[in-house]
Write a protein that holds these residues in place. Structure first.
Motif, PDB file in Angstrom:
ATOM      1  N   ILE A 126       0.846  -1.187   0.000  1.00  0.00           N
ATOM      2  CA  ILE A 126       0.000   0.000   0.000  1.00  0.00           C
ATOM      3  C   ILE A 126       0.883   1.240   0.000  1.00  0.00           C
ATOM      4  O   ILE A 126       1.967   1.243   0.599  1.00  0.00           O
ATOM      5  CB  ILE A 126      -0.965   0.006   1.206  1.00  0.00           C
ATOM      6  N   ALA A 127       0.460   2.255  -0.713  1.00  0.00           N
ATOM      7  CA  ALA A 127       1.208   3.508  -0.784  1.00  0.00           C
ATOM      8  C   ALA A 127       0.236   4.672  -0.631  1.00  0.00           C
ATOM      9  O   ALA A 127      -0.881   4.639  -1.152  1.00  0.00           O
ATOM     10  CB  ALA A 127       1.938   3.620  -2.117  1.00  0.00           C
ATOM     11  N   ILE A 128       0.663   5.676   0.097  1.00  0.00           N
ATOM     12  CA  ILE A 128      -0.107   6.916   0.211  1.00  0.00           C
ATOM     13  C   ILE A 128       0.005   7.657  -1.115  1.00  0.00           C
ATOM     14  O   ILE A 128       1.086   7.825  -1.662  1.00  0.00           O
ATOM     15  CB  ILE A 128       0.434   7.803   1.354  1.00  0.00           C
ATOM     16  N   ASN A 129      -1.121   8.084  -1.646  1.00  0.00           N
ATOM     17  CA  ASN A 129      -1.146   8.846  -2.882  1.00  0.00           C
ATOM     18  C   ASN A 129      -1.294  10.324  -2.514  1.00  0.00           C
ATOM     19  O   ASN A 129      -2.312  10.729  -1.970  1.00  0.00           O
ATOM     20  CB  ASN A 129      -2.310   8.384  -3.756  1.00  0.00           C
ATOM     21  N   ASN A 130      -0.301  11.110  -2.816  1.00  0.00           N
ATOM     22  CA  ASN A 130      -0.298  12.529  -2.464  1.00  0.00           C
ATOM     23  C   ASN A 130      -0.850  13.417  -3.576  1.00  0.00           C
ATOM     24  O   ASN A 130      -0.629  14.621  -3.577  1.00  0.00           O
ATOM     25  CB  ASN A 130       1.111  12.962  -2.078  1.00  0.00           C
ATOM     26  N   ASN A 131      -1.575  12.832  -4.496  1.00  0.00           N
ATOM     27  CA  ASN A 131      -2.168  13.569  -5.597  1.00  0.00           C
ATOM     28  C   ASN A 131      -3.412  14.310  -5.096  1.00  0.00           C
ATOM     29  O   ASN A 131      -4.334  13.707  -4.576  1.00  0.00           O
ATOM     30  CB  ASN A 131      -2.552  12.588  -6.709  1.00  0.00           C
ATOM     31  N   HIS A 132      -3.433  15.615  -5.259  1.00  0.00           N
ATOM     32  CA  HIS A 132      -4.576  16.431  -4.842  1.00  0.00           C
ATOM     33  C   HIS A 132      -5.323  17.021  -6.036  1.00  0.00           C
ATOM     34  O   HIS A 132      -6.056  18.000  -5.890  1.00  0.00           O
ATOM     35  CB  HIS A 132      -4.123  17.545  -3.892  1.00  0.00           C
ATOM     36  N   LEU A 133      -5.136  16.427  -7.225  1.00  0.00           N
ATOM     37  CA  LEU A 133      -5.879  16.884  -8.397  1.00  0.00           C
ATOM     38  C   LEU A 133      -7.351  16.547  -8.238  1.00  0.00           C
ATOM     39  O   LEU A 133      -7.706  15.454  -7.785  1.00  0.00           O
ATOM     40  CB  LEU A 133      -5.363  16.205  -9.665  1.00  0.00           C
ATOM     41  N   ALA A 134      -8.198  17.490  -8.621  1.00  0.00           N
ATOM     42  CA  ALA A 134      -9.629  17.285  -8.489  1.00  0.00           C
ATOM     43  C   ALA A 134     -10.357  18.041  -9.593  1.00  0.00           C
ATOM     44  O   ALA A 134      -9.787  18.929 -10.234  1.00  0.00           O
ATOM     45  CB  ALA A 134     -10.110  17.764  -7.125  1.00  0.00           C
ATOM     46  N   THR A 135     -11.606  17.672  -9.786  1.00  0.00           N
ATOM     47  CA  THR A 135     -12.468  18.356 -10.732  1.00  0.00           C
ATOM     48  C   THR A 135     -13.638  18.964  -9.969  1.00  0.00           C
ATOM     49  O   THR A 135     -14.231  18.307  -9.114  1.00  0.00           O
ATOM     50  CB  THR A 135     -13.006  17.366 -11.785  1.00  0.00           C
ATOM     51  N   VAL A 136     -13.932  20.221 -10.260  1.00  0.00           N
ATOM     52  CA  VAL A 136     -15.100  20.900  -9.704  1.00  0.00           C
ATOM     53  C   VAL A 136     -15.951  21.361 -10.885  1.00  0.00           C
ATOM     54  O   VAL A 136     -15.433  21.951 -11.838  1.00  0.00           O
ATOM     55  CB  VAL A 136     -14.693  22.107  -8.827  1.00  0.00           C
ATOM     56  N   THR A 137     -17.240  21.082 -10.815  1.00  0.00           N
ATOM     57  CA  THR A 137     -18.161  21.500 -11.867  1.00  0.00           C
ATOM     58  C   THR A 137     -19.194  22.447 -11.276  1.00  0.00           C
ATOM     59  O   THR A 137     -19.778  22.164 -10.232  1.00  0.00           O
ATOM     60  CB  THR A 137     -18.868  20.278 -12.491  1.00  0.00           C
ATOM     61  N   ILE A 138     -19.381  23.584 -11.938  1.00  0.00           N
ATOM     62  CA  ILE A 138     -20.384  24.564 -11.541  1.00  0.00           C
ATOM     63  C   ILE A 138     -21.469  24.571 -12.606  1.00  0.00           C
ATOM     64  O   ILE A 138     -21.184  24.768 -13.792  1.00  0.00           O
ATOM     65  CB  ILE A 138     -19.779  25.972 -11.397  1.00  0.00           C
ATOM     66  N   ASN A 139     -22.706  24.334 -12.182  1.00  0.00           N
ATOM     67  CA  ASN A 139     -23.846  24.232 -13.101  1.00  0.00           C
ATOM     68  C   ASN A 139     -24.704  25.487 -13.021  1.00  0.00           C
ATOM     69  O   ASN A 139     -25.447  25.679 -12.062  1.00  0.00           O
ATOM     70  CB  ASN A 139     -24.687  23.003 -12.742  1.00  0.00           C
ATOM     71  N   GLY A 180     -33.448  25.999 -26.377  1.00  0.00           N
ATOM     72  CA  GLY A 180     -34.738  25.375 -26.608  1.00  0.00           C
ATOM     73  C   GLY A 180     -35.809  26.094 -25.823  1.00  0.00           C
ATOM     74  O   GLY A 180     -35.696  27.283 -25.542  1.00  0.00           O
ATOM     75  N   LYS A 181     -36.832  25.365 -25.392  1.00  0.00           N
ATOM     76  CA  LYS A 181     -37.942  26.007 -24.679  1.00  0.00           C
ATOM     77  C   LYS A 181     -37.620  26.297 -23.220  1.00  0.00           C
ATOM     78  O   LYS A 181     -38.258  27.130 -22.601  1.00  0.00           O
ATOM     79  CB  LYS A 181     -39.216  25.167 -24.782  1.00  0.00           C
ATOM     80  N   ASP A 182     -36.620  25.608 -22.651  1.00  0.00           N
ATOM     81  CA  ASP A 182     -36.229  25.837 -21.259  1.00  0.00           C
ATOM     82  C   ASP A 182     -35.048  26.789 -21.184  1.00  0.00           C
ATOM     83  O   ASP A 182     -34.348  27.028 -22.169  1.00  0.00           O
ATOM     84  CB  ASP A 182     -35.854  24.513 -20.590  1.00  0.00           C
ATOM     85  N   THR A 183     -34.805  27.298 -19.992  1.00  0.00           N
ATOM     86  CA  THR A 183     -33.639  28.151 -19.773  1.00  0.00           C
ATOM     87  C   THR A 183     -32.370  27.358 -20.095  1.00  0.00           C
ATOM     88  O   THR A 183     -32.224  26.226 -19.628  1.00  0.00           O
ATOM     89  CB  THR A 183     -33.588  28.608 -18.297  1.00  0.00           C
ATOM     90  N   PRO A 184     -31.466  27.910 -20.900  1.00  0.00           N
ATOM     91  CA  PRO A 184     -30.240  27.178 -21.232  1.00  0.00           C
ATOM     92  C   PRO A 184     -29.442  26.834 -19.974  1.00  0.00           C
ATOM     93  O   PRO A 184     -29.497  27.552 -18.976  1.00  0.00           O
ATOM     94  CB  PRO A 184     -29.464  28.154 -22.110  1.00  0.00           C
ATOM     95  N   LYS A 185     -28.695  25.736 -20.040  1.00  0.00           N
ATOM     96  CA  LYS A 185     -27.833  25.314 -18.934  1.00  0.00           C
ATOM     97  C   LYS A 185     -26.386  25.427 -19.376  1.00  0.00           C
ATOM     98  O   LYS A 185     -26.049  25.100 -20.525  1.00  0.00           O
ATOM     99  CB  LYS A 185     -28.162  23.880 -18.530  1.00  0.00           C
ATOM    100  N   ARG A 186     -25.545  25.887 -18.458  1.00  0.00           N
ATOM    101  CA  ARG A 186     -24.124  26.053 -18.749  1.00  0.00           C
ATOM    102  C   ARG A 186     -23.313  25.494 -17.569  1.00  0.00           C
ATOM    103  O   ARG A 186     -23.425  25.986 -16.449  1.00  0.00           O
ATOM    104  CB  ARG A 186     -23.768  27.527 -18.966  1.00  0.00           C
ATOM    105  N   SER A 187     -22.494  24.480 -17.845  1.00  0.00           N
ATOM    106  CA  SER A 187     -21.682  23.846 -16.802  1.00  0.00           C
ATOM    107  C   SER A 187     -20.204  24.118 -17.062  1.00  0.00           C
ATOM    108  O   SER A 187     -19.684  23.789 -18.134  1.00  0.00           O
ATOM    109  CB  SER A 187     -21.932  22.335 -16.775  1.00  0.00           C
ATOM    110  N   TYR A 188     -19.540  24.720 -16.087  1.00  0.00           N
ATOM    111  CA  TYR A 188     -18.116  25.007 -16.167  1.00  0.00           C
ATOM    112  C   TYR A 188     -17.347  23.969 -15.364  1.00  0.00           C
ATOM    113  O   TYR A 188     -17.680  23.696 -14.213  1.00  0.00           O
ATOM    114  CB  TYR A 188     -17.819  26.408 -15.610  1.00  0.00           C
ATOM    115  N   THR A 189     -16.304  23.403 -15.965  1.00  0.00           N
ATOM    116  CA  THR A 189     -15.494  22.380 -15.320  1.00  0.00           C
ATOM    117  C   THR A 189     -14.114  22.955 -15.011  1.00  0.00           C
ATOM    118  O   THR A 189     -13.415  23.435 -15.904  1.00  0.00           O
ATOM    119  CB  THR A 189     -15.351  21.142 -16.221  1.00  0.00           C
ATOM    120  N   PHE A 190     -13.764  22.883 -13.732  1.00  0.00           N
ATOM    121  CA  PHE A 190     -12.466  23.351 -13.254  1.00  0.00           C
ATOM    122  C   PHE A 190     -11.566  22.163 -12.944  1.00  0.00           C
ATOM    123  O   PHE A 190     -12.034  21.144 -12.428  1.00  0.00           O
ATOM    124  CB  PHE A 190     -12.615  24.138 -11.946  1.00  0.00           C
ATOM    125  N   GLU A 191     -10.287  22.309 -13.225  1.00  0.00           N
ATOM    126  CA  GLU A 191      -9.264  21.395 -12.735  1.00  0.00           C
ATOM    127  C   GLU A 191      -8.609  22.109 -11.556  1.00  0.00           C
ATOM    128  O   GLU A 191      -8.121  23.235 -11.689  1.00  0.00           O
ATOM    129  CB  GLU A 191      -8.225  21.121 -13.820  1.00  0.00           C
TER     130      GLU A 191
END
Length: 132
Positions: free
Chosen positions: A51-64, A112-123
């Motif tokens: 077993i090894a500790i993984n020190n990777n703190h990369l993440a994805t954040v999505t704002i909708n 379309g007929k509904d309010t458009p949706k916009r999702s931003y993806t952050f690294e």
């Protein structure tokens, strides 16, 4: 009897480079996920684990956002400038933060007929999650 903590979406916020984002689409306002597990395991041919500790703190954040959100233009400008920003998510139960975040995916678009949706993806290069 156990105490039940009450969640209130009005108390959940996301702040990008000092600005509190507003104007979310129906459903999840924002979400986050780490890119890898916190530990890595393996087993050799004789069944001995490692077993090894993984020190990777990369993440994805999505704002909708909704397409008519006041912050759609703000996030779009950050994306177009390839600007590095800070990012903080807070609720009554958690604090999620990163000092080095970039928008890696601008929203897909449809009208379309509904309010458009916009999702931003952050690294996020250095995400930390703290349960409160």
């Amino acid at each position: 009897m156990a105490d039940v903590r009450l969640y209130d979406a009005l108390k959940a916020n996301i702040v990008v480079d000092g600005r509190t984002i507003q104007g979310f689409q129906d459903g999840d306002m924002f979400s986050y996920t780490y890119k890898e597990e916190k530990v890595k395991t393996s087993v050799d041919a004789q069944g001995n684990p490692a077993i090894a500790i993984n020190n990777n703190h990369l993440a994805t954040v999505t704002i909708n956002l909704t397409g008519n959100s006041v912050d759609h233009k703000y996030l779009n400008n950050i994306a177009n400038a390839n600007k590095q920003v800070t990012l903080t998510i807070t609720s009554e139960f958690e604090k999620v933060s990163g000092n080095q975040a970039f928008i890696v995916k601008v929203p897909d678009g449809a009208f379309g007929k509904d309010t458009p949706k916009r999702s931003y993806t952050f690294e996020v290069l250095d995400m930390r999650v703290e349960a409160l």
